[in-house]
Write a protein that holds these residues in place. Structure first.
Motif, PDB file in Angstrom:
ATOM      1  N   VAL A  54       0.863  -1.222  -0.127  1.00  0.00           N
ATOM      2  CA  VAL A  54      -0.110   0.028   0.102  1.00  0.00           C
ATOM      3  C   VAL A  54       0.940   1.256   0.020  1.00  0.00           C
ATOM      4  N   THR A  55       0.673   2.263  -0.902  1.00  0.00           N
ATOM      5  CA  THR A  55       1.446   3.588  -1.031  1.00  0.00           C
ATOM      6  C   THR A  55       0.544   4.332  -0.711  1.00  0.00           C
ATOM      7  N   ARG A  56       0.646   5.243   0.093  1.00  0.00           N
ATOM      8  CA  ARG A  56      -0.140   6.312   0.396  1.00  0.00           C
ATOM      9  C   ARG A  56       0.464   7.685   0.059  1.00  0.00           C
ATOM     10  N   VAL A  57      -0.201   8.420  -1.167  1.00  0.00           N
ATOM     11  CA  VAL A  57       0.268   9.527  -1.708  1.00  0.00           C
ATOM     12  C   VAL A  57      -0.361  10.668  -1.102  1.00  0.00           C
ATOM     13  N   PRO A  58       0.482  11.897  -0.544  1.00  0.00           N
ATOM     14  CA  PRO A  58      -0.046  12.890  -0.068  1.00  0.00           C
ATOM     15  C   PRO A  58      -0.938  13.608  -1.096  1.00  0.00           C
ATOM     16  N   ALA A  59      -2.353  13.938  -0.339  1.00  0.00           N
ATOM     17  CA  ALA A  59      -3.221  14.655  -1.278  1.00  0.00           C
ATOM     18  C   ALA A  59      -4.309  15.097  -0.583  1.00  0.00           C
ATOM     19  N   VAL A  62      -6.530  17.224  -7.701  1.00  0.00           N
ATOM     20  CA  VAL A  62      -6.493  15.850  -8.678  1.00  0.00           C
ATOM     21  C   VAL A  62      -5.114  15.984  -9.614  1.00  0.00           C
ATOM     22  N   GLU A  63      -4.964  16.934 -10.236  1.00  0.00           N
ATOM     23  CA  GLU A  63      -3.837  17.154 -11.062  1.00  0.00           C
ATOM     24  C   GLU A  63      -2.608  16.927 -10.530  1.00  0.00           C
ATOM     25  N   ARG A  64      -2.624  17.524  -9.289  1.00  0.00           N
ATOM     26  CA  ARG A  64      -1.271  17.374  -8.196  1.00  0.00           C
ATOM     27  C   ARG A  64      -0.950  15.990  -8.035  1.00  0.00           C
ATOM     28  N   PHE A  65      -2.104  15.069  -7.668  1.00  0.00           N
ATOM     29  CA  PHE A  65      -1.956  13.776  -7.215  1.00  0.00           C
ATOM     30  C   PHE A  65      -1.819  12.869  -8.524  1.00  0.00           C
ATOM     31  N   THR A  66      -2.190  13.487  -9.806  1.00  0.00           N
ATOM     32  CA  THR A  66      -1.931  12.459 -10.924  1.00  0.00           C
ATOM     33  C   THR A  66      -0.571  12.762 -11.085  1.00  0.00           C
ATOM     34  N   ALA A  67       0.112  13.930 -11.049  1.00  0.00           N
ATOM     35  CA  ALA A  67       1.512  14.228 -11.292  1.00  0.00           C
ATOM     36  C   ALA A  67       2.491  13.314 -10.378  1.00  0.00           C
ATOM     37  N   ASP A  68       1.963  13.140  -9.129  1.00  0.00           N
ATOM     38  CA  ASP A  68       2.820  12.605  -8.086  1.00  0.00           C
ATOM     39  C   ASP A  68       2.712  11.199  -8.420  1.00  0.00           C
ATOM     40  N   VAL A  69       1.605  10.670  -8.834  1.00  0.00           N
ATOM     41  CA  VAL A  69       1.449   9.213  -9.287  1.00  0.00           C
ATOM     42  C   VAL A  69       2.361   8.815 -10.543  1.00  0.00           C
ATOM     43  N   ILE A  70       2.148   9.611 -11.477  1.00  0.00           N
ATOM     44  CA  ILE A  70       3.255   9.316 -12.842  1.00  0.00           C
ATOM     45  C   ILE A  70       4.563   9.520 -12.369  1.00  0.00           C
ATOM     46  N   ASP A 125     -13.231   5.029  -9.297  1.00  0.00           N
ATOM     47  CA  ASP A 125     -13.995   6.250  -9.124  1.00  0.00           C
ATOM     48  C   ASP A 125     -13.054   7.534  -9.633  1.00  0.00           C
ATOM     49  N   TRP A 126     -13.725   8.566  -9.852  1.00  0.00           N
ATOM     50  CA  TRP A 126     -13.249   9.784 -10.879  1.00  0.00           C
ATOM     51  C   TRP A 126     -11.859  10.514 -10.490  1.00  0.00           C
ATOM     52  N   MET A 127     -11.716  10.611  -9.345  1.00  0.00           N
ATOM     53  CA  MET A 127     -10.675  11.267  -8.894  1.00  0.00           C
ATOM     54  C   MET A 127      -9.230  10.531  -9.201  1.00  0.00           C
ATOM     55  N   THR A 128      -9.447   9.254  -9.274  1.00  0.00           N
ATOM     56  CA  THR A 128      -8.076   8.337  -9.624  1.00  0.00           C
ATOM     57  C   THR A 128      -8.009   8.220 -11.137  1.00  0.00           C
TER      58      THR A 128
END
Length: 461
Positions: free
Chosen positions: A83-88, A165-173, A188-191
């Motif tokens: 499990v990886t928790r990404v700050p968002a 959501v964009e910031r979370f997306t960039a961190d995941v990429i 669901d949509w935010m991911t």
């Protein structure tokens, strides 16, 4: 097979059915030998529960945290999953308006100015109680990887939910575009933006899992930008999983997705080896009718109050418990006050753990008057506590529960009649529980996992 799964509310912070579904499905998939790396937007600080084992030198503060999990079945022969928790600063139940209110409160530390419904949300409570990474919330939420937006200052929270959501997306990429996995599964949509970008970058198959649509949560006049993001995920995905045939039809109707691309996987319920028998200790001197869920448009709490007003003259010793929090809570409480029903209502707020078990157990009837309910996992949970249920026909769970009382959410008179009859006839409630219990035994997470694996195999093998 290794799955990179973008999901929500990993325990112990579960605020709704989405977190329950993510935990149940993930644990059951792991039990079947599927290797899972679960990625979750995290707004909280360090959480440690018995089944969590840290596998690296995770830092308190900024940056993704990776831990290892043992599936909830406690089968130690099953390999743990990551499990990886990404700050968002994200929670799946926030609307754009609620996000702005929470950001304003967090940055200005003006929690008292928040509407009561927002302050009582589990996420807001955690922020208020200082459970976010550290004292410095703003620094904590700054990505530890590459900056999410070139040239953008990282000294403030995103101005709106879509930028977050964009910031979370960039961190995941930045973190996962070079990881090794066979398939991406997003809830669901935010991911969806992160999942679509990862799929394009890695050329891996994509499954999107729909637990609810914007139309379910907000009605036909929902946020257009959210609808567009949903459509992006649905169109891009190789396969779509819907939690019910009700949801599948909605996806076809609102987004024009071919039925051949959509697979229905119903949610399940945890088997309960031993349920505390609170009924034997019940001191409440009256019948108890329970509403439990987010107090939002989607869940129909205002209909619950209207129904109660028609039941009380016939069953005067009844108490209606409206448990939960949400943006409609102040309006619903005012509705109860204006109708002079206060002596017959209890608002205990958001319940979890032992309090949740007790409330399910002492209720004579659980009522789910949802306006649009893709599934409705709380109905299965109620039955697992031997509590009969009345559900709206506008719900996915109505497809799998034959031995439940059902009515259209708008048919207040019919709902009231069903409640009156069930409260006055204990034998009817017992018959419903006995028959529904047999149905629920077949609605377990292992069955959901096996259907999900079939979808995976159709794409990977």
């Amino acid at each position: 097979m290794k799955i990179l799964m973008l999901g929500w509310e990993y325990p112990p912070h579960i605020a709704g059915g989405l977190g329950t579904a993510c935990e149940g499905l993930t644990s059951a998939l792991a039990d079947q030998g599927v290797s899972i790396h679960f990625v979750v937007p995290q707004i909280f600080g360090d959480e440690r529960v018995e089944h969590m084992v840290f596998t690296d030198s995770a830092r308190r503060g900024i940056g993704p945290t990776t831990i290892s999990e043992t599936p909830s079945g406690n089968d130690r022969s099953v390999p743990p999953y990551e499990v990886t928790r990404v700050p968002a600063f994200l929670t799946p139940y926030w609307s754009p308006t609620q996000f702005r209110e929470a950001v304003a409160a967090a940055t200005q530390q003006q929690w008292a100015s928040l509407p009561r419904a927002v302050r009582e949300e589990p996420v807001a409570k955690a922020l208020l109680e200082g459970e976010v990474y550290g004292v410095d919330l703003i620094s904590a939420l700054a990505p530890a990887q590459e900056p999410s937006h070139q040239g953008e200052a990282q000294d403030k929270l995103a101005p709106d939910i879509f930028r977050e959501v964009e910031r979370f997306t960039a961190d995941v990429i930045a973190r996962f575009s070079r990881e090794s996995f066979d398939l991406i599964h997003a809830h669901d949509w935010m991911t969806f933006p992160a999942a679509v970008a990862l799929a394009q970058a890695t050329q891996k198959p994509l499954v999107v899992h729909i637990h609810s649509l914007e139309q379910d949560r907000s009605g036909l006049l929902g946020n257009e930008s959210i609808k567009q993001i949903e459509r992006l995920g649905l169109v891009t995905a190789d396969r779509v999983i819907a939690v019910s045939h009700y949801t599948k039809r909605s996806i076809e109707q609102y987004h024009g997705i071919s039925s051949k691309k959509i697979f229905v996987v119903h949610n399940g319920v945890y088997p309960r080896n031993a349920v505390i028998d609170y009924r034997l200790k019940k001191t409440w001197p009256r019948h108890v009718v329970l509403f439990l869920g987010r107090v939002t448009f989607q869940k129909g709490p205002d209909y619950f109050v209207d129904i109660a007003s028609r039941v009380i003259p016939h069953v005067p010793d009844v108490l209606f418990v409206l448990a939960g929090s949400g943006d409609m809570l102040p309006a619903v409480m005012e509705q109860v006050r204006s109708m002079k029903l206060g002596s017959h209502f209890l608002f205990p707020g958001f319940l979890q753990g032992d309090e949740l078990e007790e409330m399910f157990s002492i209720a004579d009837l659980y009522v789910m008057p949802s306006v649009s309910e893709p599934f409705g996992i709380t109905a299965l949970e109620a039955i697992s506590f031997d509590t009969p249920v009345l559900i709206s026909k506008q719900s996915g769970v109505a497809e799998v529960l034959q031995h439940a009382l059902k009515a259209d959410f708008w048919d207040i008179e019919r709902m009231a009649d069903l409640i009156i009859n069930s409260l006055l006839h204990e034998e009817l409630r017992q018959e419903m529980v006995t028959r529904a219990r047999d149905e629920v035994r077949r609605l377990h997470w292992d069955a959901a996992a096996l259907k999900t694996i079939e979808v995976y195999h159709d794409m990977v093998l």
